[in-house]
Design a protein around this motif. Structure first.
Motif, PDB file in Angstrom:
ATOM      1  N   MET A 146      34.933  52.832 -17.104  1.00  0.00           N
ATOM      2  CA  MET A 146      35.152  52.905 -18.543  1.00  0.00           C
ATOM      3  C   MET A 146      36.239  51.897 -18.921  1.00  0.00           C
ATOM      4  O   MET A 146      37.092  51.532 -18.111  1.00  0.00           O
ATOM      5  N   ALA A 147      36.155  51.422 -20.141  1.00  0.00           N
ATOM      6  CA  ALA A 147      37.115  50.436 -20.658  1.00  0.00           C
ATOM      7  C   ALA A 147      37.186  49.215 -19.757  1.00  0.00           C
ATOM      8  O   ALA A 147      38.274  48.693 -19.480  1.00  0.00           O
ATOM      9  N   ASP A 148      36.015  48.782 -19.258  1.00  0.00           N
ATOM     10  CA  ASP A 148      35.919  47.589 -18.415  1.00  0.00           C
ATOM     11  C   ASP A 148      36.705  47.711 -17.117  1.00  0.00           C
ATOM     12  O   ASP A 148      37.142  46.699 -16.541  1.00  0.00           O
ATOM     13  N   ALA A 149      36.890  48.914 -16.629  1.00  0.00           N
ATOM     14  CA  ALA A 149      37.591  49.116 -15.366  1.00  0.00           C
ATOM     15  C   ALA A 149      36.922  50.244 -14.597  1.00  0.00           C
ATOM     16  O   ALA A 149      36.521  51.266 -15.171  1.00  0.00           O
ATOM     17  N   ALA A 150      36.785  50.062 -13.286  1.00  0.00           N
ATOM     18  CA  ALA A 150      36.159  51.061 -12.427  1.00  0.00           C
ATOM     19  C   ALA A 150      37.181  51.575 -11.421  1.00  0.00           C
ATOM     20  O   ALA A 150      38.010  50.812 -10.906  1.00  0.00           O
ATOM     21  N   VAL A 151      37.117  52.900 -11.134  1.00  0.00           N
ATOM     22  CA  VAL A 151      37.991  53.493 -10.135  1.00  0.00           C
ATOM     23  C   VAL A 151      37.157  54.373  -9.210  1.00  0.00           C
ATOM     24  O   VAL A 151      36.104  54.900  -9.589  1.00  0.00           O
ATOM     25  N   PHE A 152      37.649  54.529  -7.989  1.00  0.00           N
ATOM     26  CA  PHE A 152      36.949  55.304  -6.966  1.00  0.00           C
ATOM     27  C   PHE A 152      37.947  56.254  -6.327  1.00  0.00           C
ATOM     28  O   PHE A 152      38.988  55.828  -5.819  1.00  0.00           O
ATOM     29  N   SER A 153      37.644  57.572  -6.348  1.00  0.00           N
ATOM     30  CA  SER A 153      38.492  58.585  -5.713  1.00  0.00           C
ATOM     31  C   SER A 153      37.829  59.011  -4.411  1.00  0.00           C
ATOM     32  O   SER A 153      36.777  59.673  -4.427  1.00  0.00           O
ATOM     33  N   VAL A 184      30.603  60.133 -11.049  1.00  0.00           N
ATOM     34  CA  VAL A 184      29.385  60.303 -10.267  1.00  0.00           C
ATOM     35  C   VAL A 184      29.751  60.180  -8.793  1.00  0.00           C
ATOM     36  O   VAL A 184      30.768  59.566  -8.439  1.00  0.00           O
ATOM     37  N   LEU A 185      28.952  60.791  -7.938  1.00  0.00           N
ATOM     38  CA  LEU A 185      29.192  60.722  -6.507  1.00  0.00           C
ATOM     39  C   LEU A 185      28.601  59.421  -5.969  1.00  0.00           C
ATOM     40  O   LEU A 185      27.405  59.172  -6.092  1.00  0.00           O
ATOM     41  N   LEU A 186      29.453  58.609  -5.379  1.00  0.00           N
ATOM     42  CA  LEU A 186      29.044  57.278  -4.911  1.00  0.00           C
ATOM     43  C   LEU A 186      29.217  57.161  -3.406  1.00  0.00           C
ATOM     44  O   LEU A 186      30.263  57.506  -2.863  1.00  0.00           O
ATOM     45  N   THR A 187      28.176  56.695  -2.742  1.00  0.00           N
ATOM     46  CA  THR A 187      28.232  56.368  -1.316  1.00  0.00           C
ATOM     47  C   THR A 187      27.919  54.884  -1.186  1.00  0.00           C
ATOM     48  O   THR A 187      26.857  54.436  -1.632  1.00  0.00           O
ATOM     49  N   PHE A 188      28.827  54.135  -0.582  1.00  0.00           N
ATOM     50  CA  PHE A 188      28.631  52.685  -0.478  1.00  0.00           C
ATOM     51  C   PHE A 188      29.496  52.118   0.635  1.00  0.00           C
ATOM     52  O   PHE A 188      30.297  52.835   1.248  1.00  0.00           O
ATOM     53  N   SER A 189      29.315  50.838   0.914  1.00  0.00           N
ATOM     54  CA  SER A 189      30.134  50.138   1.899  1.00  0.00           C
ATOM     55  C   SER A 189      31.101  49.221   1.169  1.00  0.00           C
ATOM     56  O   SER A 189      30.722  48.547   0.207  1.00  0.00           O
ATOM     57  N   ALA A 190      32.333  49.198   1.639  1.00  0.00           N
ATOM     58  CA  ALA A 190      33.343  48.385   0.978  1.00  0.00           C
ATOM     59  C   ALA A 190      34.484  48.105   1.951  1.00  0.00           C
ATOM     60  O   ALA A 190      34.564  48.699   3.032  1.00  0.00           O
ATOM     61  N   GLU A 203      50.134  42.861  -8.058  1.00  0.00           N
ATOM     62  CA  GLU A 203      48.963  42.985  -7.192  1.00  0.00           C
ATOM     63  C   GLU A 203      48.711  44.461  -6.906  1.00  0.00           C
ATOM     64  O   GLU A 203      49.632  45.282  -6.938  1.00  0.00           O
ATOM     65  N   VAL A 204      47.454  44.786  -6.615  1.00  0.00           N
ATOM     66  CA  VAL A 204      47.100  46.173  -6.372  1.00  0.00           C
ATOM     67  C   VAL A 204      46.049  46.241  -5.259  1.00  0.00           C
ATOM     68  O   VAL A 204      45.168  45.374  -5.163  1.00  0.00           O
ATOM     69  N   LYS A 205      46.148  47.266  -4.429  1.00  0.00           N
ATOM     70  CA  LYS A 205      45.172  47.475  -3.365  1.00  0.00           C
ATOM     71  C   LYS A 205      43.892  48.026  -3.984  1.00  0.00           C
ATOM     72  O   LYS A 205      43.908  49.066  -4.646  1.00  0.00           O
ATOM     73  N   SER A 206      42.786  47.319  -3.778  1.00  0.00           N
ATOM     74  CA  SER A 206      41.523  47.667  -4.435  1.00  0.00           C
ATOM     75  C   SER A 206      40.397  47.709  -3.420  1.00  0.00           C
ATOM     76  O   SER A 206      40.536  47.275  -2.275  1.00  0.00           O
ATOM     77  N   LEU A 207      39.261  48.243  -3.875  1.00  0.00           N
ATOM     78  CA  LEU A 207      38.059  48.275  -3.062  1.00  0.00           C
ATOM     79  C   LEU A 207      37.104  47.172  -3.495  1.00  0.00           C
ATOM     80  O   LEU A 207      36.853  46.985  -4.685  1.00  0.00           O
TER      81      LEU A 207
END
Length: 224
Positions: A146-153, A184-190, A203-207
């Motif tokens: 949302m708001a042009d930004a994605a986050v993953f918990s 949503v529940l996301l399963t992926f490789s990163a 700087e920020v640690k991201s996926l």
């Protein structure tokens, strides 16, 4: 009377000699650091191993098998670390545990029970500075865009990370979600990477998603 006093002093001295001393915890300082070394291997020349500890209690562990055999030779996993008085305990997303202990300027790997490995080979990693590995790792967690930004918990560690822009993933999220603020529940490789943040100079640690292949489910919790 004199004999009685003598016995009292002897008993007091005996008790003093057996008074337990306070346990001193040897802190791993600083907590956010990286280690590297080549560990012994039964059927290859060695396992080039890199361990990355983060201050939020998570780790990344990469193994590079030094062999000429075909196939993938580099593997990585992540999970949570904890410290006892004398050990570092790593628990990966599969629930498997690995143990290390501080040794000089690094860590020594222990066996599956957390005991020293009796061997003429060195099971040591040395403190060093290295970039985070780009080896893909399977991840499962809650994703929002949302708001042009994605986050993953992440479901296992509970830590939330920004996700580097992925148009395919973002469009799919808009189709799958039930409401505008649902995860949503996301399963992926990163893999993890330190990238510039939206705040200038930071700087920020991201996926970083490793491919367009992923699974997304309209479910806003981690339970099966």
């Amino acid at each position: 009377m004199a004999l009685g006093l003598l016995l009292v002093f002897v008993a007091a001295g005996f008790m003093g000699c057996h008074t337990p001393k306070p346990v001193r915890e040897e802190a791993l300082q600083p907590m956010a650091q990286s280690y590297r070394g080549v560990l012994p291997c039964a059927d290859c020349a060695g396992i080039d191993t890199s361990l990355f500890l983060a201050e939020n209690g998570t780790f990344i562990l990469q193994h590079h098998y030094q062999t000429d055999r075909p196939g993938n030779r580099v593997f990585a996993t992540y999970g949570k670390w904890a410290r006892t008085a004398d050990k570092l305990v790593l628990t990966d997303v599969q629930g498997d545990k690995r143990y290390f202990r501080p040794l000089e300027n690094g860590l020594e790997m222990l066996d599956r029970d957390g005991a020293p490995i009796v061997s003429s080979n060195a099971y040591r990693l040395t403190a060093t500075k290295a970039p985070l590995p780009t080896t893909p790792m399977a991840m499962r967690g809650l994703y929002r865009y949302m708001a042009d930004a994605a986050v993953f918990s992440d479901c296992f560690t509970g830590v939330t990370y920004p996700v580097v822009n992925n148009i395919v993933m973002e469009k799919r999220y808009l189709q799958v979600r039930k409401s505008s603020e649902d995860a949503v529940l996301l399963t992926f490789s990163a893999h993890f990477a330190v990238v510039p943040s939206m705040e200038e100079g930071m700087e920020v640690k991201s996926l970083v998603p490793s491919s367009a292949s992923f699974q997304m489910k309209a479910q806003n919790h981690c339970n099966e």
